[in-house]
Design a protein around this motif. Structure first.
Motif, PDB file in Angstrom:
ATOM      1  N   PRO A   2      49.299  25.052  69.942  1.00  0.00           N
ATOM      2  CA  PRO A   2      48.677  24.645  71.370  1.00  0.00           C
ATOM      3  C   PRO A   2      47.347  25.368  71.704  1.00  0.00           C
ATOM      4  O   PRO A   2      47.574  26.597  71.162  1.00  0.00           O
ATOM      5  N   TYR A 117      59.475  24.017  75.390  1.00  0.00           N
ATOM      6  CA  TYR A 117      59.138  23.044  74.547  1.00  0.00           C
ATOM      7  C   TYR A 117      57.531  22.537  74.463  1.00  0.00           C
ATOM      8  O   TYR A 117      57.108  22.763  73.367  1.00  0.00           O
ATOM      9  N   ASN A 118      56.938  22.327  75.686  1.00  0.00           N
ATOM     10  CA  ASN A 118      55.902  21.918  75.839  1.00  0.00           C
ATOM     11  C   ASN A 118      54.599  23.077  75.582  1.00  0.00           C
ATOM     12  O   ASN A 118      53.735  23.041  75.103  1.00  0.00           O
ATOM     13  N   SER A 121      54.598  23.162  71.496  1.00  0.00           N
ATOM     14  CA  SER A 121      54.314  21.783  70.807  1.00  0.00           C
ATOM     15  C   SER A 121      52.777  21.709  70.399  1.00  0.00           C
ATOM     16  O   SER A 121      52.001  22.545  70.970  1.00  0.00           O
ATOM     17  N   ASN A 122      52.490  20.567  69.566  1.00  0.00           N
ATOM     18  CA  ASN A 122      51.322  20.363  69.227  1.00  0.00           C
ATOM     19  C   ASN A 122      50.489  20.340  70.349  1.00  0.00           C
ATOM     20  O   ASN A 122      50.827  20.150  71.513  1.00  0.00           O
ATOM     21  N   GLU A 125      50.431  16.721  72.147  1.00  0.00           N
ATOM     22  CA  GLU A 125      51.849  16.044  72.269  1.00  0.00           C
ATOM     23  C   GLU A 125      52.641  17.082  73.346  1.00  0.00           C
ATOM     24  O   GLU A 125      52.448  18.361  73.430  1.00  0.00           O
ATOM     25  N   THR A 126      53.218  16.220  74.143  1.00  0.00           N
ATOM     26  CA  THR A 126      54.042  16.975  75.331  1.00  0.00           C
ATOM     27  C   THR A 126      55.196  16.082  75.581  1.00  0.00           C
ATOM     28  O   THR A 126      55.221  14.805  75.335  1.00  0.00           O
ATOM     29  N   TYR A 127      56.227  16.737  75.605  1.00  0.00           N
ATOM     30  CA  TYR A 127      57.762  15.937  76.049  1.00  0.00           C
ATOM     31  C   TYR A 127      57.801  15.784  77.467  1.00  0.00           C
ATOM     32  O   TYR A 127      58.011  16.894  78.049  1.00  0.00           O
TER      33      TYR A 127
END
Length: 167
Positions: A2, A117-118, A121-122, A125-127
């Motif tokens: 990230p 998590y965010n 992450s990539n 990409e975010t959740y």
């Protein structure tokens, strides 16, 4: 990997939310209300004592000074003691306050987990992204305000303290 901006954004969100969880946890463990009442015999305006009821969220302390018959200090668990009264409204409201505060902690934990998590992450990409954090944090804040209002209503409007002194 990230970007630094994305990681910093979501890590700071997790830090602020963790701080708010700490504040909420501390506030849940402190004194919430203190009520002082004068005790009188029926049909008389003469006060023959007083009682001070101090409540935290789960425990209470009652200090009677010649009320109703003799003085004494009593520590008690709030929900079981309220269950002994004949009035249902105070126990329902108090249980609702505890449940709302548990939901506050749950939604705050969700906000922290989404942020963490965010942050790792990539890059693209975010959740749930910032919207998930906003929703979880605002639900937590709204539930905490409703819990505070319900607790104040329970202490002031209902006869919760008077019922506790009579037991």
């Amino acid at each position: 990997m990230p970007s630094a901006k994305k990681a910093l954004h979501f890590m700071s969100s997790a830090l602020v939310t963790a701080t708010s969880v700490g504040v909420l946890g501390f506030c849940m463990s402190t004194q919430w209300a203190e009520t002082t009442m004068e005790c009188t015999t029926k049909g008389s305006s003469f006060s023959n004592g007083s009682a001070v009821v101090t409540l935290t969220l789960f425990e209470g302390n009652m200090n009677r000074i010649l009320c109703p018959l003799f003085g004494g200090q009593d520590k008690f668990q709030v929900i079981p003691k309220l269950a002994q009264t004949t009035v249902v409204t105070p126990i329902v409201l108090h249980t609702l306050v505890v449940c709302l505060l548990a939901l506050c902690l749950l939604f705050s934990a969700c906000s922290i987990l989404i942020s963490l998590y965010n942050s790792v992450s990539n890059p693209y990409e975010t959740y749930m992204g910032p919207i998930g954090i906003y929703v979880c944090s605002s639900l937590s804040a709204c539930f905490s305000v409703v819990a505070l209002v319900l607790f104040v209503v329970n202490v002031i409007v209902t006869s919760m303290a008077e019922d506790l002194v009579q037991l």
